[in-house]
Design an enzyme around this catalytic site. Structure first.
Site, PDB file in Angstrom:
ATOM      1  N   SER A  30      55.371 -13.459 -48.010  1.00  0.00           N
ATOM      2  CA  SER A  30      55.179 -13.148 -46.595  1.00  0.00           C
ATOM      3  C   SER A  30      56.020 -14.135 -45.800  1.00  0.00           C
ATOM      4  O   SER A  30      56.389 -15.199 -46.305  1.00  0.00           O
ATOM      5  CB  SER A  30      53.704 -13.223 -46.208  1.00  0.00           C
ATOM      6  OG  SER A  30      53.141 -14.475 -46.558  1.00  0.00           O
ATOM      7  N   GLU A  39      56.946 -16.053 -41.860  1.00  0.00           N
ATOM      8  CA  GLU A  39      56.529 -16.411 -40.508  1.00  0.00           C
ATOM      9  C   GLU A  39      57.739 -16.466 -39.586  1.00  0.00           C
ATOM     10  O   GLU A  39      58.768 -17.042 -39.931  1.00  0.00           O
ATOM     11  CB  GLU A  39      55.826 -17.768 -40.510  1.00  0.00           C
ATOM     12  CG  GLU A  39      55.379 -18.201 -39.103  1.00  0.00           C
ATOM     13  CD  GLU A  39      54.765 -19.589 -39.099  1.00  0.00           C
ATOM     14  OE1 GLU A  39      53.610 -19.699 -39.561  1.00  0.00           O
ATOM     15  OE2 GLU A  39      55.438 -20.548 -38.652  1.00  0.00           O
ATOM     16  N   TYR A  81      52.091 -18.536 -32.229  1.00  0.00           N
ATOM     17  CA  TYR A  81      51.487 -18.532 -30.900  1.00  0.00           C
ATOM     18  C   TYR A  81      51.586 -19.958 -30.394  1.00  0.00           C
ATOM     19  O   TYR A  81      51.005 -20.866 -30.990  1.00  0.00           O
ATOM     20  CB  TYR A  81      50.028 -18.118 -31.089  1.00  0.00           C
ATOM     21  CG  TYR A  81      49.247 -17.661 -29.895  1.00  0.00           C
ATOM     22  CD1 TYR A  81      49.326 -16.344 -29.464  1.00  0.00           C
ATOM     23  CD2 TYR A  81      48.370 -18.523 -29.247  1.00  0.00           C
ATOM     24  CE1 TYR A  81      48.548 -15.905 -28.418  1.00  0.00           C
ATOM     25  CE2 TYR A  81      47.593 -18.086 -28.185  1.00  0.00           C
ATOM     26  CZ  TYR A  81      47.682 -16.771 -27.775  1.00  0.00           C
ATOM     27  OH  TYR A  81      46.909 -16.321 -26.735  1.00  0.00           O
ATOM     28  N   ASP A  83      46.977 -26.509 -31.379  1.00  0.00           N
ATOM     29  CA  ASP A  83      47.255 -27.900 -31.033  1.00  0.00           C
ATOM     30  C   ASP A  83      46.997 -28.138 -29.552  1.00  0.00           C
ATOM     31  O   ASP A  83      47.048 -27.212 -28.727  1.00  0.00           O
ATOM     32  CB  ASP A  83      48.707 -28.251 -31.356  1.00  0.00           C
ATOM     33  CG  ASP A  83      49.005 -28.132 -32.844  1.00  0.00           C
ATOM     34  OD1 ASP A  83      48.101 -28.454 -33.646  1.00  0.00           O
ATOM     35  OD2 ASP A  83      50.124 -27.718 -33.190  1.00  0.00           O
ATOM     36  N   GLN A 115      49.423 -25.470 -44.932  1.00  0.00           N
ATOM     37  CA  GLN A 115      50.523 -26.203 -44.326  1.00  0.00           C
ATOM     38  C   GLN A 115      51.557 -26.456 -45.426  1.00  0.00           C
ATOM     39  O   GLN A 115      51.211 -26.487 -46.611  1.00  0.00           O
ATOM     40  CB  GLN A 115      50.000 -27.525 -43.772  1.00  0.00           C
ATOM     41  CG  GLN A 115      51.020 -28.414 -43.115  1.00  0.00           C
ATOM     42  CD  GLN A 115      51.686 -27.738 -41.939  1.00  0.00           C
ATOM     43  OE1 GLN A 115      52.710 -27.086 -42.124  1.00  0.00           O
ATOM     44  NE2 GLN A 115      51.126 -27.878 -40.757  1.00  0.00           N
ATOM     45  N   PHE A 125      58.369 -32.788 -37.617  1.00  0.00           N
ATOM     46  CA  PHE A 125      57.258 -31.846 -37.800  1.00  0.00           C
ATOM     47  C   PHE A 125      56.138 -32.496 -38.608  1.00  0.00           C
ATOM     48  O   PHE A 125      54.959 -32.376 -38.284  1.00  0.00           O
ATOM     49  CB  PHE A 125      57.735 -30.600 -38.552  1.00  0.00           C
ATOM     50  CG  PHE A 125      58.538 -29.616 -37.746  1.00  0.00           C
ATOM     51  CD1 PHE A 125      58.719 -29.767 -36.382  1.00  0.00           C
ATOM     52  CD2 PHE A 125      59.117 -28.530 -38.369  1.00  0.00           C
ATOM     53  CE1 PHE A 125      59.460 -28.841 -35.647  1.00  0.00           C
ATOM     54  CE2 PHE A 125      59.855 -27.601 -37.648  1.00  0.00           C
ATOM     55  CZ  PHE A 125      60.032 -27.756 -36.283  1.00  0.00           C
ATOM     56  N   HIS A 167      54.080 -17.951 -48.761  1.00  0.00           N
ATOM     57  CA  HIS A 167      54.289 -17.683 -47.344  1.00  0.00           C
ATOM     58  C   HIS A 167      55.409 -18.600 -46.865  1.00  0.00           C
ATOM     59  O   HIS A 167      55.288 -19.830 -46.945  1.00  0.00           O
ATOM     60  CB  HIS A 167      53.004 -17.966 -46.559  1.00  0.00           C
ATOM     61  CG  HIS A 167      53.086 -17.611 -45.105  1.00  0.00           C
ATOM     62  ND1 HIS A 167      53.131 -16.305 -44.649  1.00  0.00           N
ATOM     63  CD2 HIS A 167      53.109 -18.394 -43.986  1.00  0.00           C
ATOM     64  CE1 HIS A 167      53.176 -16.294 -43.338  1.00  0.00           C
ATOM     65  NE2 HIS A 167      53.179 -17.549 -42.907  1.00  0.00           N
TER      66      HIS A 167
END
Length: 288
Positions: free
Chosen positions: A8, A10, A42, A102, A171, A211, A261
């Site tokens: 998958s 993102e 988002y 966040d 994560q 990050f 993912h």
């Protein structure tokens, strides 16, 4: 176990016309790999709410892909969040990635919105009241930075699963043992839903470090040495990044992992190269 994994991807909503073109180029490049789903992020504080809605609706309408919309608790009341969910439901969106979110950039720490969902477990409960969604939640092999202990972090994951989540997506991490240890901990805790490893191909090492400092992911010393000096050498960096990420996935496949993912950062080349190395071929080519 299958010889090839399920994948998958993102994506994130574009900020301008150039970003829009880059996103849809990425979608076109990766769609033939037939992902199980693709998720759209988002932004902090709900800052990309309208763009996320527009992208997931277009994916549902104009592509063969199954879109999953990210949703957070930040910056909205329960009623406002529920209205967004019903809007997506009416547009045929059946998969939601439920996250606490966040803190906004101007806030020192996360605070629940007055009248809003306090956390991802409450959000998941709310989604379950609205409809029969597929719900993915976040998991943290290196522990979420806001969790006081690994045990507290695991308890939080269990609450999300108990609230009705159907999948946990981790994560990113860079050592296979990090995920395998976490999978063992989840098994011992009685977590039976799929725990899917999140994979971040390195497009820029300095960005990865930034990050990681924000999200609590550990960047191992061997990786810093491997990528040292390559931020100014994009061709070599691409080869090293593709090899590093695909080696990580192959080690995990040897341990029975069947789903991955990929955090694409709207850059398809590395993700496509890794999928190739894992034995996945674009659907159009496979049918030729």
């Amino acid at each position: 176990m299958s010889d090839t994994p399920r994948v998958s991807f993102e994506f994130f909503p574009p900020k301008d016309e150039d970003g829009e073109a880059k996103l849809w180029h990425t979608v076109a490049r990766l769609e033939p790999y037939c992902p199980s789903f693709v998720s759209v992020t988002y932004g902090a504080g709900g800052s990309t709410r309208e763009r996320t809605s527009r992208i997931v609706k277009r994916l549902a309408r104009e592509s063969s892909l199954t879109p999953a919309a990210h949703l957070t608790c930040v910056g909205a009341t329960r009623e406002e969040v529920d209205d967004i969910v019903r809007e997506w439901q009416a547009a045929g969106i059946k998969h939601i990635v439920a996250l606490r979110g966040d803190a906004p950039a101007d806030a020192e720490k996360y605070e629940p919105h007055p009248g809003g969902y306090a956390n991802a477990a409450e959000l998941t409960e709310g989604l379950r009241r609205i409809g029969d969604f597929e719900i993915s939640v976040g998991a943290y092999p290196d522990v979420h930075p806001d969790s006081p202990t690994p045990a507290a972090d695991l308890d939080n994951l269990k609450r999300k699963i108990d609230a009705g989540a159907t999948r946990a997506i981790t994560q990113y991490f860079f050592d296979a043992d990090t995920f395998l240890r976490f999978r063992d901990v989840c098994d011992k805790a009685g977590i039976t839903v799929p725990v899917v490893p999140g994979i971040l191909p390195v497009t820029n090492f300095k960005t990865v470090v930034r990050f990681s400092n924000a999200c609590g992911a550990i960047v191992p010393a061997w990786m810093a040495e491997l990528f040292d000096g390559l931020d100014e050498d994009p061709e070599t960096r691409q080869l090293v990044a593709a090899t590093t990420a695909s080696d990580l996935c192959m080690k995990l496949m040897e341990e029975g992992v069947e789903d991955f993912h990929f955090y694409t950062l709207n850059r398809p080349q590395l993700t496509a190269a890794i999928c190739r190395r894992l034995g996945l071929r674009p659907e159009m080519e496979a049918a030729a």
